[in-house]
Design a protein around this motif. Structure first.
Motif, PDB file in Angstrom:
ATOM      1  N   ASN A 183       0.851  -1.192   0.000  1.00  0.00           N
ATOM      2  CA  ASN A 183       0.000   0.000   0.000  1.00  0.00           C
ATOM      3  C   ASN A 183       0.886   1.242   0.000  1.00  0.00           C
ATOM      4  O   ASN A 183       2.109   1.144   0.139  1.00  0.00           O
ATOM      5  CB  ASN A 183      -0.925  -0.019   1.227  1.00  0.00           C
ATOM      6  CG  ASN A 183      -2.148   0.865   1.064  1.00  0.00           C
ATOM      7  OD1 ASN A 183      -2.269   1.621   0.104  1.00  0.00           O
ATOM      8  ND2 ASN A 183      -3.076   0.776   2.009  1.00  0.00           N
ATOM      9  N   VAL A 184       0.275   2.389  -0.134  1.00  0.00           N
ATOM     10  CA  VAL A 184       1.025   3.647  -0.156  1.00  0.00           C
ATOM     11  C   VAL A 184       1.437   4.092   1.242  1.00  0.00           C
ATOM     12  O   VAL A 184       2.154   5.075   1.396  1.00  0.00           O
ATOM     13  CB  VAL A 184       0.211   4.768  -0.836  1.00  0.00           C
ATOM     14  CG1 VAL A 184       0.005   4.460  -2.295  1.00  0.00           C
ATOM     15  CG2 VAL A 184      -1.126   4.970  -0.136  1.00  0.00           C
ATOM     16  N   LYS A 190      -5.435   4.621   4.685  1.00  0.00           N
ATOM     17  CA  LYS A 190      -4.850   4.756   3.351  1.00  0.00           C
ATOM     18  C   LYS A 190      -5.236   3.595   2.437  1.00  0.00           C
ATOM     19  O   LYS A 190      -5.554   2.504   2.894  1.00  0.00           O
ATOM     20  CB  LYS A 190      -3.325   4.857   3.448  1.00  0.00           C
ATOM     21  CG  LYS A 190      -2.849   6.172   4.034  1.00  0.00           C
ATOM     22  CD  LYS A 190      -1.355   6.340   3.910  1.00  0.00           C
ATOM     23  CE  LYS A 190      -0.923   7.727   4.382  1.00  0.00           C
ATOM     24  NZ  LYS A 190       0.540   7.923   4.267  1.00  0.00           N
ATOM     25  N   GLY A 191      -5.198   3.874   1.124  1.00  0.00           N
ATOM     26  CA  GLY A 191      -5.460   2.821   0.157  1.00  0.00           C
ATOM     27  C   GLY A 191      -6.852   2.875  -0.428  1.00  0.00           C
ATOM     28  O   GLY A 191      -7.722   3.616   0.038  1.00  0.00           O
ATOM     29  N   THR A 192      -7.065   2.069  -1.450  1.00  0.00           N
ATOM     30  CA  THR A 192      -8.360   2.005  -2.126  1.00  0.00           C
ATOM     31  C   THR A 192      -9.353   1.177  -1.326  1.00  0.00           C
ATOM     32  O   THR A 192      -8.980   0.446  -0.396  1.00  0.00           O
ATOM     33  CB  THR A 192      -8.194   1.378  -3.514  1.00  0.00           C
ATOM     34  OG1 THR A 192      -7.754   0.011  -3.350  1.00  0.00           O
ATOM     35  CG2 THR A 192      -7.174   2.134  -4.347  1.00  0.00           C
ATOM     36  N   SER A 193     -10.613   1.258  -1.717  1.00  0.00           N
ATOM     37  CA  SER A 193     -11.639   0.450  -1.043  1.00  0.00           C
ATOM     38  C   SER A 193     -11.383  -1.036  -1.254  1.00  0.00           C
ATOM     39  O   SER A 193     -11.658  -1.857  -0.370  1.00  0.00           O
ATOM     40  CB  SER A 193     -13.032   0.829  -1.560  1.00  0.00           C
ATOM     41  OG  SER A 193     -13.118   0.637  -2.961  1.00  0.00           O
ATOM     42  N   ASP A 194     -10.839  -1.386  -2.426  1.00  0.00           N
ATOM     43  CA  ASP A 194     -10.520  -2.796  -2.688  1.00  0.00           C
ATOM     44  C   ASP A 194      -9.441  -3.301  -1.736  1.00  0.00           C
ATOM     45  O   ASP A 194      -9.516  -4.425  -1.219  1.00  0.00           O
ATOM     46  CB  ASP A 194     -10.056  -2.978  -4.136  1.00  0.00           C
ATOM     47  CG  ASP A 194     -11.208  -2.989  -5.133  1.00  0.00           C
ATOM     48  OD1 ASP A 194     -12.369  -3.045  -4.690  1.00  0.00           O
ATOM     49  OD2 ASP A 194     -10.942  -2.957  -6.348  1.00  0.00           O
ATOM     50  N   LEU A 195      -8.425  -2.479  -1.505  1.00  0.00           N
ATOM     51  CA  LEU A 195      -7.369  -2.869  -0.578  1.00  0.00           C
ATOM     52  C   LEU A 195      -7.917  -3.041   0.838  1.00  0.00           C
ATOM     53  O   LEU A 195      -7.551  -3.983   1.551  1.00  0.00           O
ATOM     54  CB  LEU A 195      -6.243  -1.829  -0.578  1.00  0.00           C
ATOM     55  CG  LEU A 195      -5.222  -1.900  -1.710  1.00  0.00           C
ATOM     56  CD1 LEU A 195      -4.265  -0.720  -1.640  1.00  0.00           C
ATOM     57  CD2 LEU A 195      -4.452  -3.212  -1.659  1.00  0.00           C
ATOM     58  N   LYS A 196      -8.805  -2.150   1.231  1.00  0.00           N
ATOM     59  CA  LYS A 196      -9.381  -2.238   2.573  1.00  0.00           C
ATOM     60  C   LYS A 196     -10.259  -3.479   2.724  1.00  0.00           C
ATOM     61  O   LYS A 196     -10.244  -4.137   3.770  1.00  0.00           O
ATOM     62  CB  LYS A 196     -10.173  -0.971   2.877  1.00  0.00           C
ATOM     63  CG  LYS A 196      -9.290   0.267   2.997  1.00  0.00           C
ATOM     64  CD  LYS A 196     -10.108   1.540   3.134  1.00  0.00           C
ATOM     65  CE  LYS A 196      -9.206   2.775   3.187  1.00  0.00           C
ATOM     66  NZ  LYS A 196      -9.984   4.035   3.236  1.00  0.00           N
TER      67      LYS A 196
END
Length: 340
Positions: A183-184, A190-196
């Protein structure tokens, strides 16, 4: 076990590919066979000149080749008699006398497409991913995915965590590997909804030592043993690392040589070992985890040593029952890792 090799695939094919496949035979079990796909005349001459026991080799002649710059899906559909396609067809469980594994240094996109088309997927797997063993300053890390899936859904990322964990345990010998999402930043927000979503799935998964997010700068410091990412970030990361490592080693050797030739001679063994530790040829190949079989993808600039090591890594993959453990662990967490 019967291991297929695409002799015509790769920047330097066919002769180094053939030489590596034949050299690997001495490392295999006595009953194992290498099945060579490609130009029949070239392969037969190579086998005769090698002095290898012919009983350990099978040859499947093909008339077409898939180049590195061809459209993957179009090439697989249109070049049905290519060494790559014929090999993957032979790897299908529906084949008359199926081979147990396929290896290619050819067009990665075409190899991934053909592997998924003919080998199909393991039970419970939604999308296969390429797992690369990446050397770092703190040991080897399993990096997944490095090119097969450029737009993964959360469930794909979560399953990569499971498959990467199995690969790290069974092949890399890492006990209870730490699994992280690239992740960043490490912060929760932080991060996109997909990452979460993928993060939450991995947190809920039993028997996964999930440690959260990891940043690129800590990747080489031992922050995790399995790093999950999408195919674009993964592919760019390993190629950047490969180029940087080669450049640094070359620069260091050059500076030492300019400063003191006697010192350079003394440092030669150290530089040589350092280079070997970060040489992708030593790792052989990266498996496409999740297919119903073994699909080992090697670097496009593969040499004989690369293929020899890829065959050895393939044997380990089968002997250590990686696929069986993937199926078992995905089934155990099926209720918690689902399609969102």
């Amino acid at each position: 076990m019967r291991i297929g090799v695409d002799v015509m695939g790769g920047d330097h094919a066919p002769h180094p590919i053939l030489a590596g496949a034949l050299a690997a035979i001495e490392h295999l079990h006595d009953e194992d066979v290498v099945v060579l796909f490609g130009d029949e005349k070239i392969i037969e001459e190579g086998v005769i000149n090698s002095g290898i026991d012919h009983a350990r080799v099978e040859i499947v002649g093909t008339t077409e080749e898939i180049s590195m710059d061809e459209s993957p899906v179009d090439a697989v559909r249109q070049k049905q008699d290519s060494s790559l396609v014929q090999m993957c067809k032979a790897g299908s469980k529906k084949a008359e006398n199926p081979i147990d594994a396929v290896i290619s240094a050819g067009n990665t996109g075409a190899f991934v497409a053909a592997s998924q088309m003919y080998l199909r997927r393991l039970p419970k797997v939604h999308r296969p991913g390429i797992a690369a063993a990446v050397p770092t300053f703190a040991g080897t890390v399993c990096f997944i995915d490095v090119g097969a899936n450029i737009e993964p859904k959360p469930v794909h990322l979560a399953q990569y965590g499971v498959m990467g964990k199995v690969y790290a345990e069974r092949i890399l010998g890492i006990e209870n590997p730490r699994v992280a999402l690239m992740n960043v930043g490490g912060e929760e927000q932080k991060g996109t909804s997909d990452l979460k979503d993928a993060r939450d799935m991995l947190r809920d998964a039993a028997d996964i030592n999930f440690i959260g997010y990891i940043e690129g700068r800590t990747l080489f410091d031992g922050g995790a043993d399995v790093v999950i990412t999408d195919g674009i970030v993964g592919n760019v990361s390993i190629k950047l690392a490969e180029g940087l490592a080669t450049g640094l080693i070359t620069k260091l050797a050059g500076e030492i040589m300019k400063a003191d030739q006697a010192l350079a001679e003394a440092f030669k063994p150290i530089i040589k070992k350092f280079y070997a530790d970060y040489d992708y040829h030593e790792y052989g190949g990266a498996p496409l985890l999740g297919v119903n079989g073994v699909s080992m993808i090697t670097h496009g600039s593969a040499e004989a040593k690369t293929i020899e090591n890829a065959v050895r890594r393939t044997q380990q993959f089968v002997d250590f029952e990686v696929n069986e453990h993937i199926v078992e662990q995905l089934a155990a967490i099926e209720e918690r890792i689902t399609i969102a």
